[in-house]
Every structure is written in C-alpha cells, then in structure tokens.
Design an enzyme around this catalytic site. Structure first.
Site, PDB file in Angstrom:
ATOM      1  N   ILE A  51       3.198  13.893  11.701  1.00  0.00           N
ATOM      2  CA  ILE A  51       4.427  13.532  10.666  1.00  0.00           C
ATOM      3  C   ILE A  51       5.038  14.928  10.377  1.00  0.00           C
ATOM      4  CG2 ILE A  51       4.972  12.611   8.669  1.00  0.00           C
ATOM      5  CD1 ILE A  51       2.763  10.510   8.951  1.00  0.00           C
ATOM      6  N   TYR A 142      -1.589  20.199  -3.103  1.00  0.00           N
ATOM      7  CA  TYR A 142      -1.448  18.718  -2.782  1.00  0.00           C
ATOM      8  C   TYR A 142      -0.736  17.904  -3.793  1.00  0.00           C
ATOM      9  CZ  TYR A 142      -3.188  13.831  -2.211  1.00  0.00           C
ATOM     10  OH  TYR A 142      -3.205  12.551  -1.910  1.00  0.00           O
TER      11      TYR A 142
END
Length: 324
Positions: A51, A142
């Site tokens: 992705i 993250y």
C-alpha cells in the site's frame, strides 16, 4: 451492505470479516498477498500488494457501500528499515489518503479507519483517562503516522462528503494475538515468576470481539459519521490484575513477586528495555463514554469472557510452535 475490508487476513481483520459475514454483509477482502487463508463466506478476495500513494484502488471500490481500512504498517519493536519515518508515512498516511480519494470518487458512502490510542501518546495522565477531546501527542513514528492519516482523512471527508469514522483502540487481545500479550500469556502458562505484584497502574484493553462489534455497529449508524471513538472493554486494570485474570482463565495460580516499581524502572534502564518496562508499569487508560452514548454501544463480552476465548487459543498455538 457491500463492504471492502483492507488487511482482511490480519489479526483484527479475520475476526471482523467473520463478524460482518455473520451479520449478512457482502464482504470483499483486500489482502497484500494471494496465498493467505480467510474466513469462509466472503464474496471475493482482491490482492493489493504494498500500500502506498500509487496503489490503484479503482477496481476494488466500485460498487462498495463502505470501506473498513485496517491495513497498515504496524508498530515495529525491532526496526530494521533505514528510514522508518518515511516508510510509515508512505503506507499509513499517503496510502490511506489514496484509498480514501478513490473511495470518495467511486461513491463509497462510509469509510471506517482503525487508528490507535498511540495518537494520544504512550501514557495517560495519572488518574485521568484519555478522551477524544484531548490534544493528540504521539511519541513515536507509528503514532505520528496514525495521527497524520486521521488528519488527511478528515480533509478528504470535508472536501468530498465521504462519511468518516475513526476508532482509536488500546491494546487489542483475542484468539490469535501475538506480540507482548501473547508472550505474557505464555509466561503465566509456564509458571514463570513475574515481578509485577506491587504495580498499581491503570491500563485499558479491548477484546477483538468487542472491537469488531463496535466497527460493525458503526457501519449501520448515521451517528458514527464524522466521529472519532476511543474504545475499551470497560474499567482499566493494573498489570498485576491482568496477570491474575489470565491465570484464572487457565485455572492456575499466578506467581507474582512484589518488586517496587522504582526498581523495575531502573532495571528497564539498565537492560535497555525502558520502553517495554514503561508499558508494563505506566498508565494508559481511555474513556470510551462517547462511543457508548452516541451509538448506544455496550461491549458484548466482558474481560473474563474475552480471556476465556483468548487463552486456550493462544495456548494451543504455543504448543504447536514448541512441537515444531
């Protein structure tokens, strides 16, 4: 509804696909590779590969009513990428925005995005759980990528009219869970003495069955559009209480040593495991009252039921691994 689920073969994805199929939805599973096992009953599988900002979602979002976007580059304990910040951004921010724009252009009405409590940070203020109204303060790449993705999605939703719902779960557990929770279960099973008997922190958890139930409920609720939700099983618990609960699910007696938390923090610094130690000793509690009041949602499973389903499955997987 016709629902596209990205990351459908992941830990949360497998449980969500099964829950949606059981509710009568027509589920299309989007996966990275075509050699993965998926729950029975899905209407189709689409292989998307990696992705990123150039991913072609056109053929996957046509005729879709709602998208649940679970696929992501997840938190990495032992990072090996030479530029992790860029990699997180490529997948979690630019890849998510690419999907949202394709979905909006195809006439998809609703996109549900699985973010993370890490958007708020690693530790909640003492005695004060995180709420959706608090200013995000991610502390790692993250967490930052999830927060940037949320902002990108909000902008696209505002521009296009795409309905958007965001979930920020804390630690998710359930059958098949790995990482730190799986290791903790294994240590309790093996009877290893754990030095957390004196820890009085407060941490929220969410059973995967509760998370998937909330996501499924949000797909059918106009009250979920434009909302961000924290979610949990209920009252937070300490690391010591969690260990005792895991032991009860195994019908075992926990082996807890009452070591002062200050000494455990020092040990974490000395051994180079400060982050791991902080997660076991610090608070990370959430207030999910917005989700419960706006959607009228209540978790269908309590902690004991969630652990009862998790521990036997984790135990069986552990024994298979030892045999191998």
């Amino acid at each position: 509804m016709n629902v596209l689920v990205t990351g459908a073969n992941g830990f949360v994805g497998c449980h969500l696909v099964q829950a949606l199929v059981e509710r009568g939805h027509r589920v299309i599973a989007a996966v990275r590779r075509d050699d993965v096992a998926l729950p029975a009953g899905i209407a189709g599988v689409r292989t998307i590969g990696d992705i990123g900002p150039a991913t072609d979602w056109t053929g996957m979002v046509e005729g879709i009513d709602a998208v649940v976007h679970l696929a992501a580059r997840v938190h990495v304990m032992r990072e090996t990428d030479p530029d992790p910040s860029s990699r997180f951004r490529q997948v979690n921010v630019l890849g998510t925005a690419c999907l949202a724009r394709a979905a909006a252009q195809a006439g998809v009405r609703h996109l549900v995005y699985l973010s993370s409590v890490k958007v708020h940070g690693e530790t909640s203020p003492e005695g004060l759980p995180f709420t959706e109204a608090m200013t995000p303060a991610p502390e790692d790449t993250y967490g930052w990528s999830k927060w940037e993705a949320e902002q990108a999605l909000a902008g696209i939703a505002s521009e296009t009219g795409l309905g958007l719902t965001v979930f920020r779960p804390p630690l998710v557990y359930g059958p098949g869970v790995r990482a730190n929770f799986g290791r903790l279960v294994e240590m309790v099973r093996r009877g290893i003495p754990l030095p957390f008997g004196a820890v009085r922190n407060r941490r929220s958890l969410v059973y995967v069955g509760n998370l998937t139930d909330a996501i499924a409920s949000s797909l059918l609720s106009t009250e979920a559009i434009g909302q961000t939700f924290l979610i949990s099983d209920g009252a937070p618990l300490s690391t010591a209480e969690l260990i005792r609960s895991i032991a009860r699910a195994m019908h075992r007696k926990p082996r807890l040593l009452a070591i002062p938390p200050a000494l455990l923090r020092l040990a974490g610094i000395v051994t180079g495991k400060r982050a791991e130690t902080s997660r076991l000793l610090g608070d990370l509690a959430v207030d999910d009252s917005r989700l419960r009041s706006r959607l009228g949602w209540q978790p269908p499973y309590d902690l004991e039921e969630g652990l009862a389903a998790t521990v036997p499955a984790t135990h069986r997987r552990s024994r298979r691994m030892h045999r191998i």
